[in-house]
Design an enzyme around this catalytic site. Structure first.
Site, PDB file in Angstrom:
ATOM      1  N   SER A   9      36.498  14.429   5.776  1.00 26.91           N
ATOM      2  CA  SER A   9      35.828  15.159   4.703  1.00 26.91           C
ATOM      3  C   SER A   9      34.328  14.845   4.694  1.00 26.91           C
ATOM      4  O   SER A   9      33.481  15.748   4.645  1.00 26.91           O
ATOM      5  CB  SER A   9      36.485  14.770   3.370  1.00 26.91           C
ATOM      6  OG  SER A   9      35.727  15.207   2.273  1.00 26.91           O
ATOM      7  N   ARG A  22      43.923  18.150  -2.429  1.00 21.79           N
ATOM      8  CA  ARG A  22      44.138  16.692  -2.447  1.00 21.79           C
ATOM      9  C   ARG A  22      44.015  16.149  -3.864  1.00 21.79           C
ATOM     10  O   ARG A  22      44.759  15.254  -4.268  1.00 21.79           O
ATOM     11  CB  ARG A  22      43.120  16.002  -1.529  1.00 21.79           C
ATOM     12  CG  ARG A  22      43.420  16.198  -0.045  1.00 21.79           C
ATOM     13  CD  ARG A  22      42.209  15.825   0.806  1.00 21.79           C
ATOM     14  NE  ARG A  22      41.865  14.419   0.668  1.00 21.79           N
ATOM     15  CZ  ARG A  22      40.649  13.917   0.903  1.00 21.79           C
ATOM     16  NH1 ARG A  22      39.659  14.719   1.269  1.00 21.79           N
ATOM     17  NH2 ARG A  22      40.429  12.637   0.782  1.00 21.79           N
ATOM     18  N   HIS A  53      24.066   8.929   3.779  1.00 24.46           N
ATOM     19  CA  HIS A  53      25.115   9.316   2.838  1.00 24.46           C
ATOM     20  C   HIS A  53      25.688   8.075   2.173  1.00 24.46           C
ATOM     21  O   HIS A  53      25.985   7.091   2.839  1.00 24.46           O
ATOM     22  CB  HIS A  53      26.244  10.055   3.581  1.00 24.46           C
ATOM     23  CG  HIS A  53      27.390  10.430   2.684  1.00 24.46           C
ATOM     24  ND1 HIS A  53      27.362  11.521   1.853  1.00 24.46           N
ATOM     25  CD2 HIS A  53      28.593   9.829   2.480  1.00 24.46           C
ATOM     26  CE1 HIS A  53      28.490  11.591   1.179  1.00 24.46           C
ATOM     27  NE2 HIS A  53      29.257  10.576   1.535  1.00 24.46           N
ATOM     28  N   LYS A  94      31.128  17.416   6.618  1.00 22.95           N
ATOM     29  CA  LYS A  94      30.003  17.941   5.834  1.00 22.95           C
ATOM     30  C   LYS A  94      28.671  17.469   6.401  1.00 22.95           C
ATOM     31  O   LYS A  94      27.715  18.245   6.498  1.00 22.95           O
ATOM     32  CB  LYS A  94      30.121  17.483   4.372  1.00 22.95           C
ATOM     33  CG  LYS A  94      31.145  18.302   3.584  1.00 22.95           C
ATOM     34  CD  LYS A  94      31.281  17.806   2.154  1.00 22.95           C
ATOM     35  CE  LYS A  94      32.008  16.475   2.118  1.00 22.95           C
ATOM     36  NZ  LYS A  94      32.611  16.111   0.849  1.00 22.95           N
TER      37      LYS A  94
END
Ligand code: URA
Ligand code: CA
Length: 441
Positions: free
Chosen positions: A183, A168, A82, A187
């Site tokens: 967050s 947010r 990621h 995921k």
């Protein structure tokens, strides 16, 4: 339990219990905790932070708020990667197939670009026919057959994150390290990976502007991984200029194909970051016991063409026309009405680049979205011809703009030039990699 008491506790720098965090997230999703209370809580977290234990509990509650992808039927260590987002960051298109070519199992869910950053799904879809919305059983079958697939997140994944992020975004509570860590990690964990390599970008084109911020975020995400039994390594890399030379969807696919065809030498930043991330992915997959072995494996897959072959297999399996993915045909994907060189107003060293503006210059051509509803022109974008530290003569272009609309070309060129600082002094050397976190070896 009353939500107001939990907000008050966080306002007073208290530590929320596991049960209190579960109450909040469940209540927020079922509507018993209204937006204004969740917004107040998120603001209290922005100011007063969370302990690692609280951030881990928040991550787990968010992860389990929706579907958790089961990849246990697939052989091997399921490894994901990621990036926290940048400009010209084409690493996934290179290393997902390269790692798979070395025996890795890469079942990856990616995102779309928004604002100045690009998204892997948009890049994949610039190859005609390629599908990224693929049902999970077909996704698993592709990974089982060829070792790699890259698709969009299923709609049921992590609904808590979708709802919290939307709130947010409009309450100035995005920039909180525990909220960002939860967050991202919720995921990734919901997407089913056993092992995750995180590329935390820092600099003027990234979400995290300073190395210190990036390191704090990386350490927390590695800690969350440890606490829930997933193997996580984070690398902190520079985003004070685009990583690759290409910024734009098909243009970045082209750069990935060039890299996988051996046209980009070792030492090039995109090459080196791909090698670094791929090395850590192979190590976490137990396919190599040292960085040196892993790098040799990746180099071989690059040189013998098996990485490019794997990318073509993946695209074909996802419905795309893989015949474009070779040096002979790749230019067909980047055909535009006009290609325009952009020159600097004066000679000198390329001293600094406002990377976010370079991303915006590409977005203005149609390469990215200003809002979620915008459509993308896959062929447009820009290709940098110079990097920080290069000397630029008057007759040497800084970049080449690929455009389908002359009016947009002009605006984009002006935006690009506003991103560039030329100086008579040579700038200090920028490292490509600041540090690696969570790698015990
Ligand atoms: N990326 C995410 O997925 N979440 C954040 O909160 C910030 C960046
Ligand atoms: Ca570890």
């Amino acid at each position: 339990m009353r939500t107001v008491d939990l907000i008050e506790k966080k306002v007073q720098h208290g530590e929320l219990t596991t049960e209190e965090i579960a109450f909040l997230i469940k209540g927020f999703l079922d509507g018993t905790v209204p937006d204004y209370q969740m917004a107040a809580m998120q603001m209290a977290i922005v100011f007063n932070g969370m302990t690692d234990r609280e951030a881990t509990d928040l991550t787990m509650q968010m992860m389990h708020s929706g579907e958790v992808v089961d990849l246990s039927g697939l052989k091997g260590v399921k490894v994901d990667k990621h990036s926290t987002g940048g400009v010209g960051d084409t690493t996934t298109l290179v290393i997902a197939p390269l790692v798979a070519a070395c025996g890795g199992t890469v079942a990856k869910m990616s995102g779309r670009g928004l604002g100045h950053t690009g998204g892997t799904l948009d890049k994949l879809e610039s190859i005609p026919g390629t599908q990224t919305e693929i049902p999970l059983d077909r996704f698993r079958r592709i990974v089982d057959n060829i070792g790699v697939a890259v698709i969009g997140q299923s709609g049921d994944l992590d609904p808590a994150d979708k709802k919290m992020y939307a709130l947010r975004d409009v309450t100035a509570t995005v920039r909180s390290i525990p909220l960002i860590a939860a967050s991202i990690m919720s995921k990734k964990l919901a997407a089913g990976a056993d092992a995750i390599v995180l590329d935390v970008k820092v600099g003027n084109g990234a979400f995290m502007r300073t190395r210190a911020e990036g390191e704090t975020l990386a350490k927390l995400m590695v800690e969350i991984g440890d606490r829930v039994g997933r193997r996580v390594i984070a690398v902190i890399t520079d985003m004070n200029q685009p990583l690759g030379m290409a910024v734009g969807n098909a243009l970045e696919v082209k750069e990935a194909v060039e890299l996988l065809s051996g046209k980009i030498p070792a030492g090039d930043p995109l090459y080196e970051i791909c090698m670094l991330l791929g090395t850590k992915m192979l190590r976490l997959s137990d396919l190599a016991d040292s960085d040196e072995t892993a790098r040799n494996m990746l180099t071989e897959a690059l040189e013998n063409g098996s990485g490019l072959k794997k990318l073509r297999q993946m695209i074909a399996a996802q419905g795309g026309d893989a015949s474009f993915l070779c040096m002979e045909r790749i230019d067909e994907l980047v055909r535009v009405r006009e290609m325009t060189p952009v020159y600097a107003a004066e000679e000198g060293y390329l001293y600094a680049i406002d990377t976010e503006r370079v991303g915006t210059a590409a977005q203005m051509l149609g390469a990215g979205r200003a809002t979620k509803a915008d459509t993308i022109d896959p062929a447009v974008g820009l290709v940098m011809k110079k990097r920080i530290g290069d000397y630029v003569r008057k007759d040497e272009p800084l970049c080449m703009i690929y455009s389908n609309d002359p009016a947009k070309t002009e605006d984009s060129a002006a935006m690009f030039l506003s991103a560039i600082t030329i100086s008579q002094n040579k700038p200090e050397h920028h490292p490509m990699v600041y540090c690696v976190i969570g790698d015990e070896n």
